[in-house]
Scaffold this motif. Structure first.
Motif, short mmCIF file in Angstrom:
data_model
loop_
_atom_site.label_atom_id
_atom_site.label_comp_id
_atom_site.label_asym_id
_atom_site.label_seq_id
_atom_site.Cartn_x
_atom_site.Cartn_y
_atom_site.Cartn_z
N SER A 1 0.81 -1.22 0.00
CA SER A 1 0.00 0.00 0.00
C SER A 1 0.84 1.27 0.00
O SER A 1 0.30 2.37 -0.12
CB SER A 1 -0.92 0.02 1.22
N ILE A 2 2.16 1.14 0.10
CA ILE A 2 3.00 2.35 0.12
C ILE A 2 2.94 3.09 -1.21
O ILE A 2 3.24 4.28 -1.27
CB ILE A 2 4.46 1.98 0.48
N VAL A 3 2.52 2.40 -2.28
CA VAL A 3 2.41 3.09 -3.58
C VAL A 3 1.23 4.05 -3.61
O VAL A 3 1.05 4.79 -4.58
CB VAL A 3 2.28 2.07 -4.73
N GLU A 4 0.41 4.04 -2.55
CA GLU A 4 -0.68 5.00 -2.44
C GLU A 4 -0.30 6.19 -1.57
O GLU A 4 -1.14 7.03 -1.25
CB GLU A 4 -1.92 4.31 -1.86
N ASP A 5 0.97 6.27 -1.20
CA ASP A 5 1.46 7.35 -0.34
C ASP A 5 1.73 8.59 -1.18
O ASP A 5 2.57 8.58 -2.09
CB ASP A 5 2.74 6.88 0.36
N ASP A 6 1.03 9.68 -0.87
CA ASP A 6 1.23 10.94 -1.62
C ASP A 6 2.64 11.47 -1.45
O ASP A 6 3.20 12.06 -2.38
CB ASP A 6 0.21 11.98 -1.16
N GLY A 7 3.21 11.27 -0.27
CA GLY A 7 4.56 11.77 -0.02
C GLY A 7 5.59 11.12 -0.92
O GLY A 7 6.48 11.78 -1.46
N LEU A 8 5.49 9.79 -1.10
CA LEU A 8 6.41 9.09 -1.98
C LEU A 8 6.25 9.58 -3.42
O LEU A 8 7.24 9.78 -4.14
CB LEU A 8 6.16 7.58 -1.91
N ARG A 9 5.01 9.81 -3.84
CA ARG A 9 4.78 10.31 -5.20
C ARG A 9 5.43 11.68 -5.40
O ARG A 9 6.08 11.91 -6.42
CB ARG A 9 3.27 10.41 -5.46
N GLU A 10 5.32 12.55 -4.41
CA GLU A 10 5.91 13.89 -4.54
C GLU A 10 7.43 13.84 -4.56
O GLU A 10 8.08 14.62 -5.24
CB GLU A 10 5.42 14.79 -3.40
N VAL A 11 8.01 12.90 -3.80
CA VAL A 11 9.47 12.75 -3.81
C VAL A 11 9.95 12.36 -5.21
O VAL A 11 10.92 12.93 -5.74
CB VAL A 11 9.91 11.70 -2.77
#
Length: 580
Positions: free
Chosen positions: A99-109
């Motif tokens: 589910s970490i692929v749903e993390d907005d923070g990772l996407r912004e990084v």
């Protein structure tokens, strides 16, 4: 309007005779043509495109079209694929939740790193699908390693999660053709049946059949639980009891039947006083800093790990001055240990420290450990020999320890351990055994060499034409049929004597490197050494898998199916081994 730059300096205002600039006329610096200028540079730009096309491309910034803006900085398809595959490896290797692929923070990084403001992370379904593909690819690579070897040792154990789910963990161990120890997970699979001996035996057989190594398995290492011992009797493999569990039971029995329990109970109260109160813990930190000690919490021991008892003792000993000060100032009901009790704990620490060293030594999976068991136990027996200076309670501990350990040693697979020790060039003098035992060991190795020779001799061809009858003279010259056997016996004796005549290597040297360099000189003995030295002394590799499994499940990843838990744990083990 481009007054300040006039299209990047390609045009200049006309200079009047008095030195002033005529802001109504401009001159091209390339062809010296003059133009009227009315605060618009459109005609100037047209002149550059028409007359000087090579210069028109560098006339300065212009407003991007919508299509150009959308295409700027976009990640290409190949880079996107690499990113997705890297995410899958990261999730598998470090056991991150899908589910970490749903993390907005990772996407912004990733957007910031790639300068692609439109990048979106792959979906959970994509990650799970890629995990399955990665697992199958890596599993095929591990299987290819098993195909190339003759012998494989297994360790296995059962484990129950916090959700009361039962899992079976199995690891494989072998020495490859380059004389390097290989070790990796085969499965961490969920089991539904009760752990009766028959069910446990079936579980191990299923794993061996699934990986197509049933005929290659030499030993199965487990703990000494009754169901595991009974299951091992039902299997066609040698059973290797875990030496770490044997030491655990021996130390536990020795502590329960000793005069240390009262002092240990007092230690547990002291630890609880500081662990259950943040204010007390803060005071301890202040005292540690004041005495120039390292800031560290106290350790509460647990019954299933005796080394936690040792660590509890050591930390209390290191912080006794600070603990005494705090407990005295607080006038607490919890009292500090007396000097006599501290002296007892110091003696207990001296008794347990060698056990800790041996446990850690035998718990490795990247080096040969099976051949070190008997020398290590011999070392412990020497340490536990009674001394005239020992107080009564120490003598009692030593007696219980040596009696219990001797019984457990004798119930282990001594034959396998002795042969492994003999085939390790560090311990081949067998000083940890009596002279009678040494003779028996070399006789066993002799029999193994004979069996190895018989196994590789070509079978008689029944379809061959009968050989011509030999004359009586030729029969006399060739000798009796037993002469071949005698010659083979002599060859094996020479082989063993050659090995025994080799100088023993230092204990800090690697026995596998020795075998790598001398395999040619001891070609008959090398396959047997590879077989016996590959067996691990403990089931610690399985326990490491369970530690990883528990981490996955307890961190709210229980939504993963048992198959996905198996895939991620195995992938983490395989990918981490590649880094090592």
């Amino acid at each position: 309007m481009d007054e300040g730059g006039l299209l990047g300096g390609k045009f200049l205002f006309k200079k009047l005779p008095d030195g002033l600039l005529d802001k109504t006329r401009v001159r091209c610096t390339i062809c010296k043509a003059e133009f009227r200028y009315h605060r618009s540079s459109s005609s100037l730009a047209y002149h550059l495109r028409a007359k000087h096309p090579t210069e028109s491309a560098s006339t300065g910034p212009r407003q991007s079209t919508l299509q150009e803006y959308g295409a700027r900085g976009r990640i290409t398809k190949n880079v996107r694929e690499k990113l997705t595959n890297s995410l899958v490896v990261w999730i598998a290797k470090n056991c991150r939740p899908v589910s970490i692929v749903e993390d907005d923070g990772l996407r912004e990084v990733i957007r910031a790193a790639s300068e692609d403001v439109c990048y979106n992370l792959p979906s959970r379904g994509t990650i799970v699908s890629r995990l399955h593909t990665l697992y199958e690819d890596q599993r095929a690579q591990q299987s290819s390693k098993l195909v190339q070897v003759r012998n494989v040792a297994l360790t296995g154990d059962h484990w129950t999660s916090v959700n009361n789910d039962n899992y079976l963990g199995v690891t494989a161990h072998f020495i490859d053709n380059d004389w390097t120890v290989q070790s990796f997970a085969l499965t961490v699979s969920k089991t539904e049946e009760r752990h009766y001996a028959e069910a446990c035996a079936d579980h191990f057989l299923n794993v061996a059949n699934e990986w197509k190594i049933k005929d290659k398995v030499t030993t199965l290492g487990t703990d000494s639980a009754r169901n595991m011992v009974a299951a091992a009797r039902l299997l066609p493999f040698e059973h290797m009891p875990c030496m770490a569990h044997i030491l655990q039971r021996t130390v536990t029995v020795s502590l329960n039947d000793s005069a240390f329990e009262r002092a240990l109970a007092k230690c547990r109260k002291i630890v609880g006083h500081f662990k259950h109160s943040p204010a007390n813990a803060q005071e301890l930190k202040a005292q540690q800093a004041a005495h120039g000690h390292q800031t560290e919490p106290l350790v509460q021991d647990v019954p299933t790990r005796w080394n936690s008892t040792l660590e509890m003792i050591k930390r209390i000993q290191r912080n006794k001055s600070g603990l005494t000060t705090i407990l005295t100032q607080q006038n607490s009901k919890v009292t500090m240990l007396t000097d006599q009790e501290l002296d007892r704990l110091q003696k207990l620490e001296e008794l347990l420290e060698p056990c800790r060293y041996v446990t850690e030594l035998l718990g490795g999976e990247r080096y040969v450990s099976c051949s070190m068991v008997l020398p290590a136990l011999c070392h412990l027996f020497r340490i536990m020999e009674p001394s005239d200076d020992d107080p009564v309670y120490v003598l009692r501990f030593k007696k219980v320890f040596t009696t219990d350990l001797a019984q457990r040693r004798d119930s282990s697979n001594l034959t396998w351990l002795k042969i492994a020790t003999a085939l390790d060039p560090r311990f081949k003098d067998l000083k940890c055994l009596s002279k009678d035992e040494r003779r028996e060991v070399w006789a066993s190795v002799h029999d193994l060499l004979m069996a190895e020779t018989d196994a590789h001799q070509p079978s008689a061809q029944t379809t061959e034409e009968p050989s011509p009858k030999k004359s009586k003279m030729s029969i006399c010259l060739l000798g009796s049929p037993d002469s071949d056997t005698e010659e083979e016996e002599d060859a094996i004796d020479r082989c063993l004597n050659l090995y025994k005549a080799e100088p023993k290597i230092d204990i800090g040297e690697c026995p596998l490197q020795w075998w790598l360099k001398r395999e040619g000189a001891h070609a008959r003995l090398a396959p047997i050494a590879r077989k016996y030295l590959s067996t691990p002394a403990t089931t610690v590799p399985c326990e490491r898998l369970f530690s990883l499994s528990g981490h996955i499940i307890q961190k709210k990843r229980a939504s993963l199916s048992s198959d996905n838990v198996n895939r991620i744990v195995c992938l983490s083990n395989w990918l981490s081994a590649k880094k090592d």
